[in-house]
Design a protein around this motif. Sequence first.
Motif, mmCIF file in Angstrom:
data_model
loop_
_atom_site.group_PDB
_atom_site.id
_atom_site.type_symbol
_atom_site.label_atom_id
_atom_site.label_comp_id
_atom_site.label_asym_id
_atom_site.label_seq_id
_atom_site.Cartn_x
_atom_site.Cartn_y
_atom_site.Cartn_z
ATOM 1 N N LEU A 226 0.829 -1.213 0.000
ATOM 2 C CA LEU A 226 0.000 0.000 0.000
ATOM 3 C C LEU A 226 0.859 1.257 0.000
ATOM 4 O O LEU A 226 0.482 2.271 -0.561
ATOM 5 N N CYS A 227 2.024 1.176 0.642
ATOM 6 C CA CYS A 227 2.923 2.329 0.771
ATOM 7 C C CYS A 227 3.887 2.440 -0.411
ATOM 8 O O CYS A 227 4.800 3.280 -0.388
ATOM 9 N N GLY A 228 3.727 1.611 -1.438
ATOM 10 C CA GLY A 228 4.598 1.671 -2.591
ATOM 11 C C GLY A 228 5.940 1.009 -2.365
ATOM 12 O O GLY A 228 6.941 1.393 -2.962
ATOM 13 N N ALA A 229 5.971 0.019 -1.491
ATOM 14 C CA ALA A 229 7.219 -0.676 -1.176
ATOM 15 C C ALA A 229 7.067 -2.162 -1.490
ATOM 16 O O ALA A 229 5.975 -2.717 -1.394
ATOM 17 N N GLN A 230 8.177 -2.791 -1.842
ATOM 18 C CA GLN A 230 8.173 -4.213 -2.190
ATOM 19 C C GLN A 230 8.933 -5.008 -1.142
ATOM 20 O O GLN A 230 10.081 -4.681 -0.821
ATOM 21 N N ASN A 231 8.299 -6.038 -0.609
ATOM 22 C CA ASN A 231 8.941 -6.938 0.346
ATOM 23 C C ASN A 231 9.944 -7.808 -0.407
ATOM 24 O O ASN A 231 9.563 -8.577 -1.294
ATOM 25 N N VAL A 232 11.233 -7.677 -0.058
ATOM 26 C CA VAL A 232 12.264 -8.448 -0.775
ATOM 27 C C VAL A 232 12.137 -9.959 -0.528
ATOM 28 O O VAL A 232 12.681 -10.746 -1.289
ATOM 29 N N PHE A 233 11.410 -10.347 0.519
ATOM 30 C CA PHE A 233 11.196 -11.761 0.801
ATOM 31 C C PHE A 233 9.727 -12.161 0.578
ATOM 32 O O PHE A 233 9.222 -13.093 1.208
ATOM 33 N N ILE B 101 21.771 -9.651 2.848
ATOM 34 C CA ILE B 101 22.813 -8.834 2.209
ATOM 35 C C ILE B 101 22.682 -8.929 0.685
ATOM 36 O O ILE B 101 22.798 -7.927 -0.022
ATOM 37 N N ALA B 102 22.382 -10.110 0.177
ATOM 38 C CA ALA B 102 22.204 -10.296 -1.271
ATOM 39 C C ALA B 102 20.975 -9.522 -1.762
ATOM 40 O O ALA B 102 21.003 -8.914 -2.836
ATOM 41 N N ALA B 103 19.883 -9.522 -0.985
ATOM 42 C CA ALA B 103 18.665 -8.792 -1.359
ATOM 43 C C ALA B 103 18.884 -7.283 -1.239
ATOM 44 O O ALA B 103 18.259 -6.504 -1.945
ATOM 45 N N ASN C 61 27.799 -4.458 11.636
ATOM 46 C CA ASN C 61 29.018 -4.858 10.924
ATOM 47 C C ASN C 61 28.870 -4.819 9.404
ATOM 48 O O ASN C 61 29.751 -5.288 8.688
ATOM 49 N N PHE C 62 27.726 -4.297 8.931
ATOM 50 C CA PHE C 62 27.465 -4.295 7.489
ATOM 51 C C PHE C 62 27.149 -2.871 7.006
ATOM 52 O O PHE C 62 26.063 -2.595 6.508
ATOM 53 N N PRO C 63 28.132 -1.960 7.128
ATOM 54 C CA PRO C 63 27.879 -0.549 6.806
ATOM 55 C C PRO C 63 27.596 -0.296 5.334
ATOM 56 O O PRO C 63 27.067 0.764 4.992
ATOM 57 N N ASN C 64 27.911 -1.248 4.462
ATOM 58 C CA ASN C 64 27.687 -1.025 3.035
ATOM 59 C C ASN C 64 26.297 -1.424 2.550
ATOM 60 O O ASN C 64 25.942 -1.148 1.406
ATOM 61 N N MET C 65 25.521 -2.075 3.431
ATOM 62 C CA MET C 65 24.129 -2.387 3.057
ATOM 63 C C MET C 65 23.373 -1.081 2.866
ATOM 64 O O MET C 65 23.556 -0.135 3.622
#
Length: 164
Positions: A67-74, A90-92, A114-118
């Motif tokens: 409804l908010c214009g967002a897609q659930n990656v899972f 991380i892959a998604a 520990n994942f600052p590049n996500m």
Amino acid sequence: GLAILRVGALLGSEDASCKAEASFRANIEALRRRYADAKPIKVMYQLEPDPVYTVNSSSPISAAFALCGAQNVFADYARLAGPVSREAVIAADPDVIVFGEHDDVAGILRGWGNFPNMRAQRFGNLIAINADKLARATPRMAEGTAELCLALDAARQRLGKHSP
């Protein structure tokens, strides 16, 4: 939605429940129209920090995302809710990670530290929401979805993907 009408009938307050149902539907429809042309963003809902638990497209939270214009990656995950590996997240690379404000917020934030590049981490898009309002089909769900949409719109701004 229809549960409101059934409860109203049982309590002898069909008029009030019909009004609540109409209001709920109108509020949801207003959100659908408002965000119909929003720039799509990729989101994930996280329930637990370790292992990471998420939800698929059958979840009311996933419906609120849409409804908010967002897609659930899972969205295509095999179960309504279950564990996913950090590597899969991380892959998604979701634009936003959403979680309940009553969940283990510290654990969830620490888990992604520990994942600052996500993307979600890089853009400051780890967002706590009132998930109680989204988990049940009640009039509060429209209110919770409106709050979620505003939070996702703020995330969209941080990403530089402007809403209409």
